[in-house]
Design a protein around this motif. Structure first.
Motif, PDB file in Angstrom:
ATOM      1  N   GLU A  38      40.204  21.256  23.942  1.00  0.00           N
ATOM      2  CA  GLU A  38      41.169  21.575  24.993  1.00  0.00           C
ATOM      3  C   GLU A  38      41.150  20.528  26.091  1.00  0.00           C
ATOM      4  O   GLU A  38      42.182  20.142  26.631  1.00  0.00           O
ATOM      5  N   ALA A  39      39.951  20.069  26.447  1.00  0.00           N
ATOM      6  CA  ALA A  39      39.838  19.038  27.477  1.00  0.00           C
ATOM      7  C   ALA A  39      40.503  17.739  27.024  1.00  0.00           C
ATOM      8  O   ALA A  39      41.181  17.067  27.809  1.00  0.00           O
ATOM      9  N   LEU A  40      40.348  17.402  25.761  1.00  0.00           N
ATOM     10  CA  LEU A  40      40.965  16.178  25.231  1.00  0.00           C
ATOM     11  C   LEU A  40      42.481  16.278  25.300  1.00  0.00           C
ATOM     12  O   LEU A  40      43.171  15.324  25.661  1.00  0.00           O
ATOM     13  N   LEU A  41      42.979  17.459  24.952  1.00  0.00           N
ATOM     14  CA  LEU A  41      44.424  17.675  24.991  1.00  0.00           C
ATOM     15  C   LEU A  41      44.929  17.552  26.427  1.00  0.00           C
ATOM     16  O   LEU A  41      45.933  16.875  26.701  1.00  0.00           O
ATOM     17  N   ALA A  42      44.221  18.197  27.363  1.00  0.00           N
ATOM     18  CA  ALA A  42      44.607  18.132  28.773  1.00  0.00           C
ATOM     19  C   ALA A  42      44.608  16.679  29.243  1.00  0.00           C
ATOM     20  O   ALA A  42      45.538  16.227  29.936  1.00  0.00           O
ATOM     21  N   ALA A  43      43.592  15.915  28.853  1.00  0.00           N
ATOM     22  CA  ALA A  43      43.490  14.517  29.270  1.00  0.00           C
ATOM     23  C   ALA A  43      44.631  13.699  28.692  1.00  0.00           C
ATOM     24  O   ALA A  43      45.236  12.874  29.392  1.00  0.00           O
ATOM     25  N   SER A  44      44.962  13.932  27.422  1.00  0.00           N
ATOM     26  CA  SER A  44      45.991  13.102  26.799  1.00  0.00           C
ATOM     27  C   SER A  44      47.347  13.347  27.454  1.00  0.00           C
ATOM     28  O   SER A  44      48.223  12.497  27.398  1.00  0.00           O
ATOM     29  N   ILE A  45      47.522  14.485  28.090  1.00  0.00           N
ATOM     30  CA  ILE A  45      48.766  14.744  28.822  1.00  0.00           C
ATOM     31  C   ILE A  45      48.661  14.207  30.256  1.00  0.00           C
ATOM     32  O   ILE A  45      49.483  13.416  30.698  1.00  0.00           O
ATOM     33  N   GLN A  46      47.592  14.596  30.946  1.00  0.00           N
ATOM     34  CA  GLN A  46      47.488  14.252  32.377  1.00  0.00           C
ATOM     35  C   GLN A  46      47.249  12.769  32.632  1.00  0.00           C
ATOM     36  O   GLN A  46      47.767  12.217  33.599  1.00  0.00           O
ATOM     37  N   TRP A  47      46.445  12.138  31.812  1.00  0.00           N
ATOM     38  CA  TRP A  47      46.109  10.736  32.078  1.00  0.00           C
ATOM     39  C   TRP A  47      47.308   9.810  31.900  1.00  0.00           C
ATOM     40  O   TRP A  47      47.392   8.780  32.530  1.00  0.00           O
ATOM     41  N   VAL A  48      48.216  10.191  31.006  1.00  0.00           N
ATOM     42  CA  VAL A  48      49.423   9.377  30.825  1.00  0.00           C
ATOM     43  C   VAL A  48      50.247   9.405  32.113  1.00  0.00           C
ATOM     44  O   VAL A  48      50.752   8.384  32.558  1.00  0.00           O
ATOM     45  N   ASP A  49      50.342  10.563  32.737  1.00  0.00           N
ATOM     46  CA  ASP A  49      51.124  10.699  33.968  1.00  0.00           C
ATOM     47  C   ASP A  49      50.400  10.145  35.187  1.00  0.00           C
ATOM     48  O   ASP A  49      50.956   9.390  35.964  1.00  0.00           O
ATOM     49  N   LYS A  50      49.140  10.556  35.328  1.00  0.00           N
ATOM     50  CA  LYS A  50      48.444  10.286  36.584  1.00  0.00           C
ATOM     51  C   LYS A  50      47.468   9.120  36.511  1.00  0.00           C
ATOM     52  O   LYS A  50      46.801   8.813  37.496  1.00  0.00           O
ATOM     53  N   GLY A  51      47.345   8.520  35.389  1.00  0.00           N
ATOM     54  CA  GLY A  51      46.398   7.421  35.234  1.00  0.00           C
ATOM     55  C   GLY A  51      45.022   7.935  34.835  1.00  0.00           C
ATOM     56  O   GLY A  51      44.697   9.102  35.025  1.00  0.00           O
ATOM     57  N   VAL A  52      44.210   7.026  34.292  1.00  0.00           N
ATOM     58  CA  VAL A  52      42.867   7.395  33.849  1.00  0.00           C
ATOM     59  C   VAL A  52      41.959   7.544  35.068  1.00  0.00           C
ATOM     60  O   VAL A  52      41.952   6.685  35.940  1.00  0.00           O
ATOM     61  N   PRO A  53      41.214   8.645  35.159  1.00  0.00           N
ATOM     62  CA  PRO A  53      40.330   8.821  36.319  1.00  0.00           C
ATOM     63  C   PRO A  53      39.218   7.769  36.355  1.00  0.00           C
ATOM     64  O   PRO A  53      38.954   7.117  35.345  1.00  0.00           O
ATOM     65  N   ASP A  54      38.573   7.644  37.519  1.00  0.00           N
ATOM     66  CA  ASP A  54      37.542   6.615  37.685  1.00  0.00           C
ATOM     67  C   ASP A  54      36.397   6.799  36.703  1.00  0.00           C
ATOM     68  O   ASP A  54      35.874   5.848  36.150  1.00  0.00           O
ATOM     69  N   ASN A  55      36.000   8.060  36.548  1.00  0.00           N
ATOM     70  CA  ASN A  55      34.935   8.325  35.591  1.00  0.00           C
ATOM     71  C   ASN A  55      35.463   9.288  34.527  1.00  0.00           C
ATOM     72  O   ASN A  55      35.302  10.504  34.633  1.00  0.00           O
ATOM     73  N   PRO A  56      36.117   8.737  33.501  1.00  0.00           N
ATOM     74  CA  PRO A  56      36.789   9.601  32.513  1.00  0.00           C
ATOM     75  C   PRO A  56      35.833  10.552  31.799  1.00  0.00           C
ATOM     76  O   PRO A  56      36.191  11.669  31.468  1.00  0.00           O
ATOM     77  N   ARG A  57      34.629  10.093  31.619  1.00  0.00           N
ATOM     78  CA  ARG A  57      33.649  10.912  30.916  1.00  0.00           C
ATOM     79  C   ARG A  57      33.294  12.170  31.684  1.00  0.00           C
ATOM     80  O   ARG A  57      33.264  13.270  31.132  1.00  0.00           O
ATOM     81  N   SER A  58      33.039  11.983  32.991  1.00  0.00           N
ATOM     82  CA  SER A  58      32.648  13.167  33.761  1.00  0.00           C
ATOM     83  C   SER A  58      33.863  14.077  33.968  1.00  0.00           C
ATOM     84  O   SER A  58      33.725  15.285  34.070  1.00  0.00           O
ATOM     85  N   TRP A  59      35.053  13.478  34.013  1.00  0.00           N
ATOM     86  CA  TRP A  59      36.287  14.285  34.088  1.00  0.00           C
ATOM     87  C   TRP A  59      36.347  15.221  32.887  1.00  0.00           C
ATOM     88  O   TRP A  59      36.528  16.434  33.017  1.00  0.00           O
TER      89      TRP A  59
END
Lengths: 405, 120
Positions: A38-59
């Motif tokens: 679920e987290a991977l799915l959320a990331a694949s949607i949000q990161w495209v819009d908002k950019g990759v967070p500074d620490n993607p792993r901890s996100w």
């Protein structure tokens, strides 16, 4: 759903690390695995819009932990309090931990108590970070079937109490063999792009190489992990030349070698050179060495068959199998003539493991053709065409028979 | 590995000849079996076919494809349904077939689907 290949790549790389962290912290592999998906799915949607967070792993770890807690909250309020406390108490992660975790995950997904199809599916999801839909497509089964297969595998891990830890020293060699076999099967499944599912299946090959590369980095002193990666690279190097546009097979001797990937051959050969001789030799290293001899020949005629024959001889000693003898028979024929090869094939006739195996007849067909025995060769190719379960191979063999007039 | 498991029955009016009890049991059996195969993550597809008497056969007559009533094969038995399963081994496909045979008491055919990767 928009897909950014860089983000997808990053997510797939982080998936096993995040999952490993969660499982080590909470146990409950199956719940953690769902949360990470679920987290991977959320990331694949949000990161495209908002950019990759500074620490993607901890996100990812935070989001997955939250999902896990939400899940538990709905399950039981009492447990929630305990688990929330655990989630908030985040220990610092060292790199050594990540590596151990990823390795432990791989051993878990390739546990011998799981069926082979389950091992493949679970490895692709939990370690490879692929979605169920992607895995289902690659294996050409309905998504619901694949979802069920994965959830059953997770259930099994729970009911058998499979621990999240590297195997004990005494079991290590056997367990590693299963892991290597799973990655090899994923590669094999993807290597031949069957009509209609071409792209998806090639992805499976790339995924197998990625996982083998990861395993090699995690276990740099394991000669067979290096050997498997080299074998995949040296085999995949020929991909573009292996088939015609219509999917029909082009045998090695007739391939346009300028289509072979020089980069993959170089990488595979370099890897093999570093490995061979420095550790105990094993079947993957030897098969890779044989592939390398083929790949390094500028033309089919220049192939160093005596060396290939010698390598098959060693392989037959290290891991004897009728299929190895079969391949050695081809090398024998190339060095000592088709009759010598056919004589070696004769020793396989009584082997039950080769009964109904189309490869025996296919090789016999080739050697009989070499020997000029056209009628017998045609009969062997026909028999082989009837026995194979691969459609392109059946067409290839039937054509071979038809052309021998 | 994928296998097609095929059941055969009387080419004409097969089911209609069976008794009520048997029919109800059969429906229950098929339902349970499909459910089990779904749960085990092995079911790819399954279908029952309309009675063989409803079949049309298209063949060339005087150089033109023409549809006629009736099944292709002049046999007493016709295909009545199939499962496609994705299983670990042929032994497992045969195990599934054996379960069906034990119930229907009719021979079942098991054939591998040609999607195996070729040698390389």
């Amino acid at each position: 759903l928009r897909k950014d290949p860089r983000i997808e790549g990053l997510l797939r790389e982080l998936a096993p690390q995040v999952l490993g962290t969660l499982v080590r912290r909470h146990g409950q592999f199956d719940a953690c695995e769902d949360a990470v998906q679920e987290a991977l799915l959320a990331a694949s949607i949000q990161w495209v819009d908002k950019g990759v967070p500074d620490n993607p792993r901890s996100w990812l770890t935070t989001v997955a932990s939250r999902r896990l807690v939400d899940e538990w909250r709905s399950e039981s309020a009492r447990r929630r309090r305990q688990e929330t406390a655990a989630v908030l108490d985040l220990p610092a992660q060292g790199q050594a931990y990540d590596q151990d975790d990823t390795l432990a995950l791989l051993f878990l997904c390739c546990h011998p108590s799981l069926s082979v199809p389950s091992q493949l599916a679970l490895t692709l999801r939990a370690v490879g970070g692929l979605t169920t839909a992607e895995i289902a497509k690659a294996f050409m089964v309905p998504e619901a079937t694949m979802a069920q297969r994965i959830s059953r595998a997770k259930e099994r891990i729970r009911s058998e109490g499979v621990p999240f830890a590297p195997p004990p020293a005494a079991e290590r060699e056997d367990r590693l063999r299963v892991v290597l076999q799973v990655l090899y099967l994923i590669f094999n499944e993807g290597y031949f792009t069957s009509a209609g599912a071409e792209l998806q299946r090639s992805d499976l090959t790339a995924e197998a190489i990625r996982l083998a590369r990861m395993l090699h980095q995690l276990m740099p002193i394991e000669g067979e992990a290096a050997g498997l990666l080299a074998l995949m690279l040296l085999t995949d190097a020929r991909r573009a030349a292996r088939t015609e546009g219509d999917g029909s097979i082009v045998p090695l001797a007739e391939q346009r070698r300028e289509l072979w990937s020089k980069e993959k051959i170089e990488e595979g050969v370099a890897l093999l050179t570093r490995t061979l001789g420095s550790v105990q030799v094993g079947p993957y290293q030897l098969q890779a060495a044989i592939a390398a001899v083929h790949d390094e020949a500028a033309t089919a005629e220049e192939t160093d068959w005596p060396q290939i024959l010698a390598l098959y001889g060693v392989l037959e000693q290290v891991s004897p199998a009728p299929v190895v003898t079969l391949n050695r028979a081809v090398a024998v024929a190339m060095v000592h003539g088709p009759r010598a090869g056919l004589a070696l094939l004769g020793t396989l006739e009584a082997d039950e493991r080769m009964a109904n195996n189309h490869r025996l007849e296919a090789v016999r067909g080739h050697l009989l053709e070499m020997a000029g025995d056209v009628d017998a060769a045609r009969e062997s190719f026909r028999k082989a065409a009837r026995m194979t379960a691969s459609l392109p191979e059946q067409r290839y063999l039937a054509l071979k028979a038809a052309r021998l007039k | 590995m994928k296998y097609m498991i095929m059941t055969f029955g009387s080419a004409e009016g097969g089911l209609a000849a069976m008794g009520k009890e048997w029919m109800l049991e059969m429906i229950q059996f098929m339902h349970t079996l499909d459910d089990d195969l779904k749960k085990s993550g092995e079911l790819v597809d399954n279908q029952g076919l309309a009675d063989g008497s409803q079949a049309k056969t298209v063949r060339i007559q005087n150089g033109i494809p023409v549809a006629t009533d009736g099944p292709f094969a002049e046999a007493k038995e016709a295909l009545v349904g199939y499962w496609i399963v994705d299983v670990e081994s042929e032994a497992r496909a045969i195990e599934i077939a054996a379960r069906i045979v034990a119930f229907v008491k009719q021979p079942i055919e098991v054939r591998q689907v040609m999607d195996a990767p070729p040698d390389f």
